[in-house]
Design a protein around this motif. Structure first.
Motif, PDB file in Angstrom:
ATOM      1  N   ASP A 179      -7.707   5.139   7.837  1.00  0.00           N
ATOM      2  CA  ASP A 179      -8.605   4.232   7.105  1.00  0.00           C
ATOM      3  C   ASP A 179      -7.847   3.180   6.303  1.00  0.00           C
ATOM      4  OD1 ASP A 179     -10.851   5.596   8.016  1.00  0.00           O
ATOM      5  OD2 ASP A 179     -10.736   7.050   6.377  1.00  0.00           O
ATOM      6  N   TYR A 180      -6.591   2.969   6.637  1.00  0.00           N
ATOM      7  CA  TYR A 180      -5.751   2.067   5.865  1.00  0.00           C
ATOM      8  C   TYR A 180      -5.095   1.006   6.756  1.00  0.00           C
ATOM      9  CZ  TYR A 180      -6.046   5.986   2.575  1.00  0.00           C
ATOM     10  OH  TYR A 180      -6.503   6.985   1.743  1.00  0.00           O
ATOM     11  N   LEU A 181      -4.567  -0.010   6.099  1.00  0.00           N
ATOM     12  CA  LEU A 181      -3.635  -0.933   6.731  1.00  0.00           C
ATOM     13  C   LEU A 181      -2.252  -0.677   6.138  1.00  0.00           C
ATOM     14  CD1 LEU A 181      -5.250  -4.489   6.938  1.00  0.00           C
ATOM     15  CD2 LEU A 181      -4.944  -2.821   8.761  1.00  0.00           C
ATOM     16  N   VAL A 190       0.546   0.222   1.403  1.00  0.00           N
ATOM     17  CA  VAL A 190      -0.641   0.861   1.970  1.00  0.00           C
ATOM     18  C   VAL A 190      -1.837   0.164   1.334  1.00  0.00           C
ATOM     19  CG1 VAL A 190      -1.940   3.001   2.258  1.00  0.00           C
ATOM     20  CG2 VAL A 190       0.570   3.063   2.201  1.00  0.00           C
ATOM     21  N   ARG A 191      -2.693  -0.434   2.161  1.00  0.00           N
ATOM     22  CA  ARG A 191      -3.833  -1.186   1.632  1.00  0.00           C
ATOM     23  C   ARG A 191      -5.145  -0.612   2.148  1.00  0.00           C
ATOM     24  NH1 ARG A 191      -3.418  -6.602  -0.459  1.00  0.00           N
ATOM     25  NH2 ARG A 191      -1.237  -7.133  -0.939  1.00  0.00           N
ATOM     26  N   VAL A 202      -3.330   0.218  -2.251  1.00  0.00           N
ATOM     27  CA  VAL A 202      -3.456   1.632  -2.606  1.00  0.00           C
ATOM     28  C   VAL A 202      -2.146   2.150  -3.176  1.00  0.00           C
ATOM     29  CG1 VAL A 202      -3.889   3.948  -1.680  1.00  0.00           C
ATOM     30  CG2 VAL A 202      -5.229   2.000  -0.855  1.00  0.00           C
ATOM     31  N   SER A 203      -1.041   1.745  -2.564  1.00  0.00           N
ATOM     32  CA  SER A 203       0.285   2.138  -3.022  1.00  0.00           C
ATOM     33  C   SER A 203       1.306   1.194  -2.411  1.00  0.00           C
ATOM     34  CB  SER A 203       0.601   3.592  -2.628  1.00  0.00           C
ATOM     35  OG  SER A 203       0.550   3.740  -1.217  1.00  0.00           O
ATOM     36  N   ASP A 247       0.416  11.910   1.361  1.00  0.00           N
ATOM     37  CA  ASP A 247      -0.456  11.380   0.319  1.00  0.00           C
ATOM     38  C   ASP A 247      -0.332   9.863   0.341  1.00  0.00           C
ATOM     39  OD1 ASP A 247      -1.832  10.569  -1.904  1.00  0.00           O
ATOM     40  OD2 ASP A 247      -0.643  11.729  -3.347  1.00  0.00           O
ATOM     41  N   PRO A 248      -1.304   9.150   0.957  1.00  0.00           N
ATOM     42  CA  PRO A 248      -1.183   7.695   1.082  1.00  0.00           C
ATOM     43  C   PRO A 248      -1.085   6.972  -0.259  1.00  0.00           C
ATOM     44  CG  PRO A 248      -2.922   8.530   2.509  1.00  0.00           C
ATOM     45  CD  PRO A 248      -2.520   9.661   1.592  1.00  0.00           C
TER      46      PRO A 248
END
Length: 347
Positions: A179-181, A190-191, A202-203, A247-248
């Motif tokens: 569910d991320y880019l 990580v978006r 996200v990180s 853990d994203p």
């Protein structure tokens, strides 16, 4: 739009014996792939039992019924200057970066692999788009020159529509993962990738240099980085980092392979829980990406010419070299069932 097939083309094959102690690669098969062009790294993709290889004005399709002996099927050659492409389902999504003010995204159907058919074209602005990532009904293109990221809706392949434009991402590479880019920019990011178009971070992880290439397998990512050293001399320093994405929201660097001056890792891909890493000066390495993770220097398999791109299928690595040859290597320790990464886009 044209539909081209060249069923009578012959692919020249040469067998070269290798014995690399400690790495386990004992044979290499090389096919001549004419007219691979220059100006961009080699682009190779696999989908199903097909191998696709970038050509200056499109791509070629090879059948992998026998993975050790790719069989030429067809060529699409109606682009002007192919910089990158990806495959989603039976569609090839290709970036045509011919003109400074006229970059294009081209969708080509390979529903019948022997007859690639162009479906549509979409203007995407400048020719700075050098990377594309795909998802089941869409694509992302990274304009490295302008630092922007573009989101394309491909739910109707005949009528692609740009539905998102993010001007401040500074993306050099983009990869859809779950569910991320995953974005290669000045750092690894990580978006979010939600339906509302939000691309919040996200990180992120600062690495040895700016992130230029990203590949992922399960919860493990490999990131290719570039650092420009200005003094005492001007050097491009390429390095590789291995990251745990369990853990994203908190990626962890598992391992780093130190900088090597003027030694470009041109691509990374995966097979059988191993990375395949190409170095222009040293050849190909196959480090494990399963615990316990590898430490220390990488063991490289030398090739007769510098590698410029790669991909994997089944237990084989396909490596394109500067002399226009497709080298087929068996991935060490990969002799059983096929391992398939759970991602929509491999780099």
């Amino acid at each position: 739009m044209q539909n081209k097939r060249e069923p009578n083309r012959r692919v020249v094959v040469v067998w070269v014996a290798l014995l690399i102690v400690g790495v386990g690669v004992d044979s290499l098969q090389a096919f001549d792939i004419p007219h691979v062009g220059s100006g961009f790294p080699g682009v190779l993709r696999t989908t199903g039992d097909l191998l696709l290889i970038r050509q200056p004005t499109g791509f070629e399709v090879f059948f992998l019924e026998n993975p050790a002996e790719p069989e030429f099927m067809a060529r699409y050659s109606d682009a002007r200057k192919t910089s990158d492409f990806e495959v989603t389902g039976n569609m090839v999504v290709l970036i045509d970066s011919y003109d400074l003010s006229d970059g294009q995204l081209i969708v080509v159907s390979i529903d019948e692999p022997g007859y690639p058919i162009e479906v549509s074209r979409l203007g995407i602005g400048t020719s700075g788009h050098k990377a594309v990532g795909v998802e089941p009904s869409g694509a992302w293109t990274a304009d490295g020159d302008a630092g922007s990221l573009h989101h394309i809706d491909l739910s109707d392949p005949a009528n692609p529509v740009e539905i998102g434009f993010h001007h401040d991402v500074q993306a050099r590479d983009v990869l859809r993962w779950r569910d991320y880019l995953l974005v290669g920019a000045g750092r690894f990011e990580v978006r979010e990738s939600g339906a509302n178009g939000d691309l919040g971070v996200v990180s992120s992880v600062m690495l040895r240099g700016g992130a230029r290439g990203v590949a992922v397998s399960g919860d493990v990512a490999i990131v290719q980085e570039l650092q420009i050293q200005v003094t005492p001399t001007w050097n491009s320093i390429w390095s590789i980092s291995l990251l745990d994405l369990t853990d994203p929201t908190h990626p962890v660097v598992i391992n780093e392979w130190p900088e090597t001056v003027n030694d470009r890792f041109v691509d990374v891909d995966f097979g059988c829980r191993r990375a395949v890493i190409a170095s222009s000066e040293r050849g190909i390495a196959f480090p494990s990406i399963a615990p316990p993770y590898p430490l220390g220097d990488l063991d490289f398999v030398p090739l007769s010419s510098p590698p410029v791109g790669l991909t994997t299928f089944d237990r084989y690595a396909y490596v394109l070299t500067e002399d226009g040859r497709l080298n087929v290597l068996e991935v060490p320790g990969c002799r059983a069932a096929t391992y398939k990464p759970d991602v929509d886009d491999r780099r």
